[in-house]
Each structure stands twice: as C-alpha cells, then as structure tokens.
Design a protein around this motif. Structure first.
Motif, PDB file in Angstrom:
ATOM      1  N   PRO A  44      50.720   5.292  11.831  1.00 20.38           N
ATOM      2  CA  PRO A  44      51.187   5.924  13.068  1.00 20.38           C
ATOM      3  C   PRO A  44      50.277   7.060  13.548  1.00 20.38           C
ATOM      4  O   PRO A  44      50.260   7.384  14.727  1.00 20.38           O
ATOM      5  CB  PRO A  44      52.576   6.454  12.737  1.00 20.38           C
ATOM      6  CG  PRO A  44      52.860   6.091  11.333  1.00 20.38           C
ATOM      7  CD  PRO A  44      51.709   5.334  10.764  1.00 20.38           C
ATOM      8  N   GLN A  45      49.509   7.647  12.654  1.00 23.69           N
ATOM      9  CA  GLN A  45      48.557   8.688  13.025  1.00 23.69           C
ATOM     10  C   GLN A  45      47.129   8.138  13.042  1.00 23.69           C
ATOM     11  O   GLN A  45      46.155   8.879  12.914  1.00 23.69           O
ATOM     12  CB  GLN A  45      48.642   9.866  12.038  1.00 23.69           C
ATOM     13  CG  GLN A  45      49.993  10.519  12.015  1.00 23.69           C
ATOM     14  CD  GLN A  45      50.311  11.174  13.337  1.00 23.69           C
ATOM     15  OE1 GLN A  45      49.521  11.930  13.873  1.00 23.69           O
ATOM     16  NE2 GLN A  45      51.480  10.884  13.878  1.00 23.69           N
ATOM     17  N   THR A  56      40.561   6.835  20.128  1.00 23.35           N
ATOM     18  CA  THR A  56      41.965   6.727  20.513  1.00 23.35           C
ATOM     19  C   THR A  56      42.796   7.059  19.290  1.00 23.35           C
ATOM     20  O   THR A  56      42.522   6.575  18.195  1.00 23.35           O
ATOM     21  CB  THR A  56      42.282   5.298  21.011  1.00 23.35           C
ATOM     22  OG1 THR A  56      41.373   4.970  22.067  1.00 23.35           O
ATOM     23  CG2 THR A  56      43.706   5.207  21.525  1.00 23.35           C
ATOM     24  N   PHE A  57      43.815   7.904  19.480  1.00 20.76           N
ATOM     25  CA  PHE A  57      44.598   8.429  18.363  1.00 20.76           C
ATOM     26  C   PHE A  57      46.091   8.255  18.618  1.00 20.76           C
ATOM     27  O   PHE A  57      46.559   8.483  19.730  1.00 20.76           O
ATOM     28  CB  PHE A  57      44.282   9.916  18.188  1.00 20.76           C
ATOM     29  CG  PHE A  57      45.262  10.649  17.320  1.00 20.76           C
ATOM     30  CD1 PHE A  57      45.199  10.542  15.944  1.00 20.76           C
ATOM     31  CD2 PHE A  57      46.260  11.421  17.880  1.00 20.76           C
ATOM     32  CE1 PHE A  57      46.108  11.209  15.139  1.00 20.76           C
ATOM     33  CE2 PHE A  57      47.171  12.103  17.088  1.00 20.76           C
ATOM     34  CZ  PHE A  57      47.084  11.992  15.707  1.00 20.76           C
ATOM     35  N   GLY A  58      46.822   7.875  17.587  1.00 19.48           N
ATOM     36  CA  GLY A  58      48.278   7.878  17.612  1.00 19.48           C
ATOM     37  C   GLY A  58      48.889   6.573  18.086  1.00 19.48           C
ATOM     38  O   GLY A  58      48.258   5.760  18.750  1.00 19.48           O
ATOM     39  N   MET A 115      33.905  -0.230  10.300  1.00 20.30           N
ATOM     40  CA  MET A 115      34.363   0.438   9.088  1.00 20.30           C
ATOM     41  C   MET A 115      35.858   0.671   9.236  1.00 20.30           C
ATOM     42  O   MET A 115      36.317   1.150  10.283  1.00 20.30           O
ATOM     43  CB  MET A 115      33.673   1.783   8.883  1.00 20.30           C
ATOM     44  CG  MET A 115      34.216   2.510   7.654  1.00 20.30           C
ATOM     45  SD  MET A 115      33.486   4.125   7.339  1.00 20.30           S
ATOM     46  CE  MET A 115      33.917   5.025   8.794  1.00 20.30           C
ATOM     47  N   HIS A 116      36.608   0.287   8.222  1.00 20.36           N
ATOM     48  CA  HIS A 116      38.041   0.536   8.179  1.00 20.36           C
ATOM     49  C   HIS A 116      38.346   1.435   6.991  1.00 20.36           C
ATOM     50  O   HIS A 116      37.817   1.218   5.898  1.00 20.36           O
ATOM     51  CB  HIS A 116      38.832  -0.767   7.990  1.00 20.36           C
ATOM     52  CG  HIS A 116      38.797  -1.662   9.168  1.00 20.36           C
ATOM     53  ND1 HIS A 116      38.577  -3.012   9.069  1.00 20.36           N
ATOM     54  CD2 HIS A 116      38.964  -1.411  10.482  1.00 20.36           C
ATOM     55  CE1 HIS A 116      38.606  -3.548  10.265  1.00 20.36           C
ATOM     56  NE2 HIS A 116      38.834  -2.606  11.143  1.00 20.36           N
ATOM     57  N   ILE A 117      39.199   2.399   7.214  1.00 24.20           N
ATOM     58  CA  ILE A 117      39.748   3.200   6.119  1.00 24.20           C
ATOM     59  C   ILE A 117      41.247   2.911   6.094  1.00 24.20           C
ATOM     60  O   ILE A 117      41.956   3.157   7.073  1.00 24.20           O
ATOM     61  CB  ILE A 117      39.492   4.699   6.295  1.00 24.20           C
ATOM     62  CG1 ILE A 117      37.985   4.977   6.346  1.00 24.20           C
ATOM     63  CG2 ILE A 117      40.167   5.484   5.157  1.00 24.20           C
ATOM     64  CD1 ILE A 117      37.632   6.422   6.630  1.00 24.20           C
ATOM     65  N   PHE A 128      44.169   3.423   8.702  1.00 21.82           N
ATOM     66  CA  PHE A 128      44.217   4.803   9.148  1.00 21.82           C
ATOM     67  C   PHE A 128      43.090   5.105  10.134  1.00 21.82           C
ATOM     68  O   PHE A 128      43.243   5.929  11.030  1.00 21.82           O
ATOM     69  CB  PHE A 128      44.125   5.719   7.919  1.00 21.82           C
ATOM     70  CG  PHE A 128      44.287   7.168   8.212  1.00 21.82           C
ATOM     71  CD1 PHE A 128      45.525   7.674   8.590  1.00 21.82           C
ATOM     72  CD2 PHE A 128      43.217   8.040   8.109  1.00 21.82           C
ATOM     73  CE1 PHE A 128      45.678   9.023   8.866  1.00 21.82           C
ATOM     74  CE2 PHE A 128      43.375   9.383   8.377  1.00 21.82           C
ATOM     75  CZ  PHE A 128      44.599   9.881   8.758  1.00 21.82           C
ATOM     76  N   TYR A 129      41.960   4.435   9.949  1.00 24.48           N
ATOM     77  CA  TYR A 129      40.775   4.735  10.771  1.00 24.48           C
ATOM     78  C   TYR A 129      39.944   3.472  10.919  1.00 24.48           C
ATOM     79  O   TYR A 129      39.699   2.768   9.939  1.00 24.48           O
ATOM     80  CB  TYR A 129      39.951   5.819  10.060  1.00 24.48           C
ATOM     81  CG  TYR A 129      38.707   6.264  10.773  1.00 24.48           C
ATOM     82  CD1 TYR A 129      38.772   7.273  11.736  1.00 24.48           C
ATOM     83  CD2 TYR A 129      37.474   5.715  10.468  1.00 24.48           C
ATOM     84  CE1 TYR A 129      37.624   7.705  12.385  1.00 24.48           C
ATOM     85  CE2 TYR A 129      36.320   6.143  11.111  1.00 24.48           C
ATOM     86  CZ  TYR A 129      36.396   7.132  12.065  1.00 24.48           C
ATOM     87  OH  TYR A 129      35.262   7.564  12.699  1.00 24.48           O
TER      88      TYR A 129
END
Length: 136
Positions: A44-45, A56-58, A115-117, A128-129
């Motif tokens: 969600p964050q 883009t966030f959230g 890249m994925h985190i 998350f990212y």
C-alpha cells in the motif's frame, strides 16, 4: 540499526522460489490488464519509478497508474530474463532485463531493465518498489 536485509543474505535460488508464485500471480493480472488485481501484489505504500523520469507513490496513485497503463497497453506478457536475486530477511531484490509482449500479437512493444524490491508483510510478499528503464 541494521536492517534485516543487511543481516542475512539468502541463497538466490531460494529467493527465486519464494517469489515464483507471486510473479506468476502478478503476471496473470498483466495478461488480462487487471489494475485492481495488480494492486493486490503491491504494497500500500509502494512506489513505481521510471528511472530519470517519473515516480508514483501509494495505493490510490498506483491504482490510477495501472488503469491508465493498461488502457494504453492492453493485455501483455511481462517477460523477465537474466534475473539476479539478492536480499534476505524481510526484503528480496530482483534485477532483470524485461520485455513486454502483447497478448495474442507476438509483438514486443517495450524492452528495458527492471528492479523489484519485495517486502514481507505478515505472511505474504508485496512489491514495495519497482524501478524500470526503457531501452531507446
């Protein structure tokens, strides 16, 4: 304070096994252009970054981003290759080359790096990212 990721570094093949069902599920959402479905795999964050361009966030903003993206692309296969897995504890990092291929069209319309985190939240992993770069 040292993060859990810094405390442990797990076997990359084990990290790949952990994320395999999550990538499979997420990929199914891209294959039918399902923005709400894609969001079920996002934290969600969460944050999505096009390197050197936008971020883009959230949850609300990412849901809107997925909807606009799928309106633009339609359904596609998210193909990753030359993957490198690292991390441990509550975080897994995946770096890869990517190709997006139209479903039913055999047309690659985007290539680049991604890249994925992934972050572990309770008993599941969420993206998350994401940072991506599109080849010219």
């Amino acid at each position: 304070m040292v993060s859990k990721m810094m405390q442990t570094c797990e076997d990359p093949s084990e990290l790949k096994k952990i994320l395999a069902p999550y990538f499979e599920g997420f990929n199914r959402t891209t294959e039918i252009a399902d923005a709400e479905g894609s969001m079920k795999f996002m934290h969600p964050q969460g944050v999505i970054v096009q390197k050197d361009t936008t971020s883009t966030f959230g949850k609300e903003a990412l849901t809107d981003l997925f909807k606009r993206w799928y309106d633009f692309t339609g359904p596609y296969y998210f193909n990753r290759y030359d993957e490198k897995y690292s991390g441990g504890g509550d975080y897994i990092v995946v770096e890869a080359k990517m190709e997006l291929e139209k479903v039913g069209g055999n047309e690659v319309f985007l290539r680049g790096d991604v890249m994925h985190i992934w972050k572990k939240e309770q008993d599941k992993w969420l993206m998350f990212y994401e940072q991506y770069h599109v080849d010219s």
